[in-house]
Design a protein around this motif. Structure first.
Motif, PDB file in Angstrom:
ATOM      1  N   ALA A 153     -50.378  -6.702  52.507  1.00  0.00           N
ATOM      2  CA  ALA A 153     -51.632  -6.455  51.883  1.00  0.00           C
ATOM      3  C   ALA A 153     -52.744  -7.048  53.034  1.00  0.00           C
ATOM      4  O   ALA A 153     -52.950  -6.418  53.917  1.00  0.00           O
ATOM      5  CB  ALA A 153     -51.700  -6.325  50.750  1.00  0.00           C
ATOM      6  N   GLU A 154     -53.243  -8.104  52.386  1.00  0.00           N
ATOM      7  CA  GLU A 154     -53.823  -9.083  52.623  1.00  0.00           C
ATOM      8  C   GLU A 154     -53.486  -9.849  54.215  1.00  0.00           C
ATOM      9  O   GLU A 154     -54.614  -9.673  55.208  1.00  0.00           O
ATOM     10  CB  GLU A 154     -53.524 -10.478  52.666  1.00  0.00           C
ATOM     11  CG  GLU A 154     -54.409 -10.661  50.874  1.00  0.00           C
ATOM     12  CD  GLU A 154     -52.974 -10.559  49.810  1.00  0.00           C
ATOM     13  OE1 GLU A 154     -52.404 -10.193  50.770  1.00  0.00           O
ATOM     14  OE2 GLU A 154     -53.610 -10.516  48.887  1.00  0.00           O
ATOM     15  N   SER A 178     -60.113  -6.412  45.388  1.00  0.00           N
ATOM     16  CA  SER A 178     -59.470  -6.497  46.132  1.00  0.00           C
ATOM     17  C   SER A 178     -60.204  -6.945  47.355  1.00  0.00           C
ATOM     18  O   SER A 178     -60.422  -6.872  47.605  1.00  0.00           O
ATOM     19  CB  SER A 178     -58.649  -5.485  46.307  1.00  0.00           C
ATOM     20  OG  SER A 178     -58.170  -5.970  47.729  1.00  0.00           O
ATOM     21  N   VAL A 202     -58.618  -7.188  49.888  1.00  0.00           N
ATOM     22  CA  VAL A 202     -58.166  -6.889  51.057  1.00  0.00           C
ATOM     23  C   VAL A 202     -58.860  -5.855  51.714  1.00  0.00           C
ATOM     24  O   VAL A 202     -59.590  -5.185  52.560  1.00  0.00           O
ATOM     25  CB  VAL A 202     -56.679  -6.299  50.834  1.00  0.00           C
ATOM     26  CG1 VAL A 202     -56.219  -5.647  52.174  1.00  0.00           C
ATOM     27  CG2 VAL A 202     -55.807  -7.667  50.343  1.00  0.00           C
ATOM     28  N   GLY A 217     -50.924   0.100  43.145  1.00  0.00           N
ATOM     29  CA  GLY A 217     -51.252   0.930  44.379  1.00  0.00           C
ATOM     30  C   GLY A 217     -52.372   1.973  44.292  1.00  0.00           C
ATOM     31  O   GLY A 217     -53.032   2.144  45.175  1.00  0.00           O
ATOM     32  N   ASN A 276     -55.295  -0.194  44.683  1.00  0.00           N
ATOM     33  CA  ASN A 276     -56.003  -1.615  45.438  1.00  0.00           C
ATOM     34  C   ASN A 276     -56.546  -1.078  46.781  1.00  0.00           C
ATOM     35  O   ASN A 276     -56.564  -1.205  47.811  1.00  0.00           O
ATOM     36  CB  ASN A 276     -54.302  -2.282  45.060  1.00  0.00           C
ATOM     37  CG  ASN A 276     -54.706  -2.840  44.610  1.00  0.00           C
ATOM     38  OD1 ASN A 276     -56.088  -4.068  43.582  1.00  0.00           O
ATOM     39  ND2 ASN A 276     -53.557  -3.636  43.824  1.00  0.00           N
ATOM     40  N   THR A 336     -52.986  -6.959  57.011  1.00  0.00           N
ATOM     41  CA  THR A 336     -53.832  -5.940  57.126  1.00  0.00           C
ATOM     42  C   THR A 336     -54.816  -6.494  57.847  1.00  0.00           C
ATOM     43  O   THR A 336     -55.461  -6.416  58.718  1.00  0.00           O
ATOM     44  CB  THR A 336     -53.500  -4.702  56.923  1.00  0.00           C
ATOM     45  OG1 THR A 336     -54.173  -4.893  55.526  1.00  0.00           O
ATOM     46  CG2 THR A 336     -52.584  -4.306  56.487  1.00  0.00           C
ATOM     47  N   ALA A 390     -50.901   0.286  55.057  1.00  0.00           N
ATOM     48  CA  ALA A 390     -50.294  -0.444  53.756  1.00  0.00           C
ATOM     49  C   ALA A 390     -50.097   0.458  52.246  1.00  0.00           C
ATOM     50  O   ALA A 390     -48.736  -0.613  52.106  1.00  0.00           O
ATOM     51  CB  ALA A 390     -50.409  -1.391  54.381  1.00  0.00           C
ATOM     52  N   GLY A 391     -51.118   0.635  52.278  1.00  0.00           N
ATOM     53  CA  GLY A 391     -51.005   0.486  50.547  1.00  0.00           C
ATOM     54  C   GLY A 391     -50.616   2.113  50.344  1.00  0.00           C
ATOM     55  O   GLY A 391     -49.537   1.661  49.100  1.00  0.00           O
ATOM     56  N   ILE A 406     -55.514   0.176  55.780  1.00  0.00           N
ATOM     57  CA  ILE A 406     -55.266   0.634  54.039  1.00  0.00           C
ATOM     58  C   ILE A 406     -54.436   1.449  53.743  1.00  0.00           C
ATOM     59  O   ILE A 406     -53.857   0.981  52.635  1.00  0.00           O
ATOM     60  CB  ILE A 406     -57.526   0.754  53.644  1.00  0.00           C
ATOM     61  CG1 ILE A 406     -57.951  -0.929  53.800  1.00  0.00           C
ATOM     62  CG2 ILE A 406     -57.141   0.651  52.163  1.00  0.00           C
ATOM     63  CD1 ILE A 406     -59.274  -0.904  53.368  1.00  0.00           C
ATOM     64  N   VAL A 411     -47.277  -0.231  49.891  1.00  0.00           N
ATOM     65  CA  VAL A 411     -46.579  -0.965  48.292  1.00  0.00           C
ATOM     66  C   VAL A 411     -46.642   0.481  47.127  1.00  0.00           C
ATOM     67  O   VAL A 411     -46.379  -0.477  46.087  1.00  0.00           O
ATOM     68  CB  VAL A 411     -48.471  -1.913  48.210  1.00  0.00           C
ATOM     69  CG1 VAL A 411     -48.568  -2.919  47.120  1.00  0.00           C
ATOM     70  CG2 VAL A 411     -48.291  -2.889  49.616  1.00  0.00           C
ATOM     71  N   GLY A 468     -45.370  -2.596  53.934  1.00  0.00           N
ATOM     72  CA  GLY A 468     -45.852  -1.925  52.501  1.00  0.00           C
ATOM     73  C   GLY A 468     -44.989  -2.400  51.264  1.00  0.00           C
ATOM     74  O   GLY A 468     -45.297  -3.184  50.815  1.00  0.00           O
TER      75      GLY A 468
END
Length: 470
Positions: free
Chosen positions: A115-116, A427, A429, A418, A421, A118, A147-148, A144, A151, A109
């Motif tokens: 993101a996508e 989202s 994702v 971040g 999301n 994952t 990775a989130g 989520i 990001v 991230g």
């Protein structure tokens, strides 16, 4: 193993499709009353899901092809055997999986905006977590929030940091990337540690007592049936040499996927410049079309290595892709909201109104209000690159005129988008991952609310201190 899951009498949200379509209709209705915005027509609302699918067709197809790849791999039994083998060796230490996986995903991230991507790991991680004695919510949170968090604390993420710096450079503002990276690391590690704490605390409760799950009995049973079927969680399929080879190819597939999307040349790494023989694009420049065909190729390779018949390979691929149709449609419908925002000009109107609110504030108040504004903007514009291109030419000069650091504006943008999301239904994702893992959106909101509050507080402190001293 604890008590069985109890039937819980809780309010259940409508399906993801209904929630997203309702948000689309509300936004379209709002455009009728906002000055300076083109009023959305009935046809705009009706066509929003299709237009959204058209704009996200590359991601939707990518998801379908991943489904096909997983279908072929699952047919070999290699995933079940490999996961069962790992979990069997981790008896009593299953919790180790959570921080390790979350850290790995967070690295993706913060470095390349994972993101996508994952979504591709959801089925595997969910199967692993269920067999390890957890529930699907643990897998969703691992993916989520892992990775989130990365990001949220982007350091060199080209889709956020590079785009934002480019937008500021375009209006004559130079940026010290060392400050951006330093603040990003603080945001990344603080949000990751908070996330790991909450996920592991919940996982411990569920592992000890299945009735502690936030999932309804229906959700849990549906996920269990989808990912492990009628097999006992104690059952371990024989991990044959052939299955070990398949699992090696499976891992290799994802390693190449990651190598394909990291912008190596921007980091000064040029060893992959001549790797365009497969898709026409070298590793580091791959996008969803390149990734999709790579999964198709490896589906065929795995099928042949396992000595599956041609008809069986195609059949398993189609079955796997069919399982992802709902996910692909959710991604398209969620994108429709952004389409209506941009076609009516509501996104620009909201942005301009937000920037006028920030004038004349003290550093701390400016930071907190800007943080909140970016959270609102990110709900309507979940694309970090899109929001960076729209907002930085407005917020950057405003910050400089008030004597504030433009570098921290990038970090505020990173943290604001971040945080949102991690939970927003706009989202693809979030909605796609939940759909695959068979977890209701309401269940995810119930779990993640405390996590988001804690991350918001810690991020606000970090950003306020940075704004005061940098």
């Amino acid at each position: 193993m604890g008590a069985p899951i109890k039937k819980k009498k809780t309010f259940t949200l409508p399906t993801a499709y209904t929630v997203l379509l309702a948000i689309t209709a509300i936004i379209a209705l709002a455009t009728q009353f906002i000055p300076g915005v083109q009023a959305a027509k009935l046809s705009d609302v009706i066509m929003a899901p299709i237009n959204g699918l058209n704009e996200s067709i590359d991601i939707a197809i990518f998801v379908l092809l991943i489904g096909g790849f997983l279908g072929v791999t699952t047919k070999t039994g290699a995933l079940d055997a490999g996961i069962g083998n790992v979990v069997n060796k981790l008896k009593g230490k299953e919790l180790v999986l959570i921080p390790v996986l979350m850290f790995i995903f967070s690295l993706g991230g913060t470095s390349f905006g994972m993101a996508e991507e994952t979504i591709a790991f959801t089925a595997l991680v969910t199967t692993t977590m269920i067999i390890a004695g957890f529930d699907p919510l643990v897998s969703v949170a691992t993916l989520i929030l892992g990775a989130g968090s990365g990001v949220l604390g982007s350091t060199v993420n080209p889709f956020l940091v590079s785009t934002a710096i480019g937008a500021l450079n375009g209006v004559g503002i130079e940026v010290n990337q060392v400050i951006v990276i330093g603040t990003g690391v603080a945001l990344w590690l603080s949000s990751l540690l908070i996330s790991i704490y909450f996920v592991m605390s919940y996982a411990k409760k569920v592992h000890k007592d299945k009735s502690a799950t936030l999932l309804s009995e229906g959700e849990f049973n549906e996920a269990k049936q989808a990912f492990i079927g009628d097999k006992s969680s104690e059952e371990v399929i024989e991990f044959t040499t052939k299955r070990k080879i398949v699992l090696g190819l499976f891992s290799f597939t994802f390693l190449v996927m990651v190598a394909g999307i990291i912008p190596w040349e921007k980091f000064g790494v040029n060893i992959f410049t001549k790797t365009d023989f497969l898709t026409g694009s070298s590793l580091g420049n791959w996008w969803f079309s390149d990734l999709g065909i790579w999964f198709v190729i490896m589906s065929v390779v795995i099928g042949l290595v396992y000595k599956m018949k041609e008809k069986d390979i195609v059949g398993a691929f189609m079955e796997g892709a069919a399982d992802m149709v709902g996910v692909a449609l959710v991604i398209g419908v969620s994108k429709g909201i952004s389409v209506i925002m941009s076609t009516t000009g509501l996104d620009s109107q909201v942005l301009n109104s937000a920037s006028s609110v920030l004038s004349g504030m003290s550093p701390i108040v400016f930071t907190i209000v800007a943080f909140l504004i970016y959270m609102v903007l990110s709900f309507f514009i979940p694309s970090t690159s899109g929001l960076a291109g729209l907002s930085m030419p407005i917020f950057g000069p405003l910050a400089v005129s008030l004597g504030f650091s433009p570098e921290i504006i990038i970090s505020i943008f990173s943290a604001g988008s971040g945080v949102v999301n991690l939970v927003t239904p706009t989202s693809g994702v979030i909605m796609g991952t939940l759909a695959i893992a068979k977890v209701d959106y309401a269940t995810w909101v119930k779990f993640v609310t405390k996590v988001i509050i804690a991350i918001f507080i810690s991020s606000s402190i970090i950003l306020s201190v940075a704004m005061m001293f940098l």
